[in-house]
Motif scaffolding. Structure first.
Motif, short mmCIF file in Angstrom:
data_model
loop_
_atom_site.label_atom_id
_atom_site.label_comp_id
_atom_site.label_asym_id
_atom_site.label_seq_id
_atom_site.Cartn_x
_atom_site.Cartn_y
_atom_site.Cartn_z
N ASN A 192 -7.73 5.34 0.60
CA ASN A 192 -7.20 6.70 0.52
C ASN A 192 -8.28 7.77 0.49
O ASN A 192 -7.98 8.96 0.72
N ASN A 193 -9.50 7.39 0.23
CA ASN A 193 -10.60 8.37 0.15
C ASN A 193 -11.37 8.50 1.46
O ASN A 193 -12.29 9.31 1.54
N TRP A 227 -5.73 8.38 6.30
CA TRP A 227 -4.53 7.67 5.85
C TRP A 227 -4.40 7.76 4.34
O TRP A 227 -5.40 7.82 3.62
N HIS A 228 -3.15 7.70 3.86
CA HIS A 228 -2.89 7.57 2.43
C HIS A 228 -1.74 6.60 2.23
O HIS A 228 -0.68 6.74 2.85
N TYR A 229 -1.98 5.60 1.38
CA TYR A 229 -0.94 4.62 1.07
C TYR A 229 -0.92 4.39 -0.43
O TYR A 229 -1.97 4.16 -1.05
N SER A 230 0.27 4.44 -1.01
CA SER A 230 0.41 4.33 -2.47
C SER A 230 0.11 2.93 -2.98
O SER A 230 -0.11 2.74 -4.17
N GLN A 272 3.60 5.25 4.41
CA GLN A 272 2.27 5.78 4.26
C GLN A 272 2.26 7.16 4.91
O GLN A 272 3.24 7.56 5.53
#
Length: 249
Positions: free
Chosen positions: A149-150, A170-173, A179
Motif C-alpha cells: 500500500n505504500n 494500489w491499495h488493498y485492505s 482493492q
C-alpha cells in the motif's frame, strides 16, 4: 471529484499521465504471443481501450481493430487517433460482438475494473464467447496478496508551460475482493498549483483464483510481466501477463 473523473472530466490529461508507458513494446509482445500461441488471426478487440494508443500499433501490424470502453470522452479521443477502427460504448463485464474476433486484449491492469469476482467471471465468459477457436485473451494483472500500500509510481512532464506530476498506486485492505487504484495529478502553471485526486474501485484477486476462473474456458499461460522478452512467470512476482487460448469446441 467523481471516482471516474480521469476518464471523463480529466480525459484530456489521460495521455499525459501515461506518457511514460512503452506502448510499442507492449503491443509488439502481444502480437508475438498471438503468432506463437494464438491462432494467428488479425481481428482484434481491445477492452477498456481508453484513447486507443495500443490499437494504433495493432493497426500498423495489419489487424482489423475495434475498441470497447465505458467512457464516451475516452472513445472520442480514440476515434480521433484511430479513425480506421470501430469503437463501442459497452461495459466489458457483459459485452457482445456482431462477429467473433481472434485476439482480445486488456492492457494496463484494466481487467481489474471489473469490480467484483462475479463481474470478472462475466467478463471472462463474454471474452470466451467473442473469440474464434484458438483465439487469445491477453491481459496483465496484479496478485492481491503482493500489494504494497505504500508503493507509488510517479512521473512528471511539461505541456504548454505547465508542469504536471502524476502519481498512482494500489491499495488493498488485506481482506475481501475489493482493492483501489489511487491517482493524483498536480498541475503547476504560472506559480498556481492545482491538485486532483481520484480513486477507482477495482477487483482484488489472487492469481490462483484468477486461474481457476479461466481454466474452464482456456489453456492458460502465465508469463513474466516483461515486455522485452517472453518468459514464464516465476511464481513470485506480484504482476504477470496472462495469455489465454480458447479451446476448440
Amino acid at each position: 471529484m467523481s471516482s471516474n473523473a480521469l476518464y471523463t472530466d480529466l480525459s484530456t490529461y489521460y495521455d499525459l499521465m501515461c506518457c511514460d508507458i512503452n506502448y510499442p513494446a507492449q503491443s509488439n509482445t502481444v502480437h508475438r504471443l498471438q503468432q506463437l500461441l494464438g491462432n494467428g488471426g488479425k481481428n482484434h478487440l481491445d477492452l477498456a481501450c481508453g484513447s486507443a494508443p495500443h490499437i494504433r500499433h495493432f493497426i500498423d501490424y495489419g489487424y482489423q481493430c475495434s475498441g470497447l470502453d465505458i467512457n464516451q470522452p475516452m472513445l472520442d479521443l480514440a476515434k480521433a487517433r484511430c479513425p480506421q477502427a470501430h469503437f463501442m460504448l459497452q461495459n466489458m463485464c457483459s459485452f457482445t460482438l456482431d462477429k467473433p474476433v481472434d485476439l482480445i486484449t486488456c492492457f494496463l491492469y484494466s481487467i481489474h475494473y471489473n469490480q467484483s469476482i462475479a463481474t470478472l467471471a462475466q467478463c471472462i465468459t463474454s471474452a470466451h464467447a467473442a473469440l474464434t477457436p484458438g483465439g487469445m485473451l491477453c491481459f496483465n494483472a496484479v496478485d492481491k496478496v503482493t500489494i504494497c500500500n505504500n508503493s507509488r509510481v510517479r512521473h512528471s512532464t511539461m505541456l504548454h508551460d505547465s508542469h504536471f506530476q502524476f502519481e498512482s498506486g494500489w491499495h488493498y485492505s488485506g481482506d475481501g475482493e475489493q482493492q483501489s487504484l489511487k491517482l493524483q495529478i498536480i498541475k503547476t502553471s504560472a506559480g498556481q498549483r492545482q491538485l486532483w485526486q481520484d480513486e477507482h474501485a477495482m477487483v482484488a484477486i489472487s492469481f490462483a483464483q484468477l486461474q481457476a476462473l479461466l481454466l474452464p474456458y482456456f489453456d492458460v499461460h502465465i508469463l513474466a510481466h516483461n515486455y522485452d522478452s517472453i518468459a514464464p512467470w516465476d511464481q513470485k512476482a506480484g504482476n504477470a501477463l496472462f495469455a489465454c487460448i480458447k479451446r476448440a469446441d
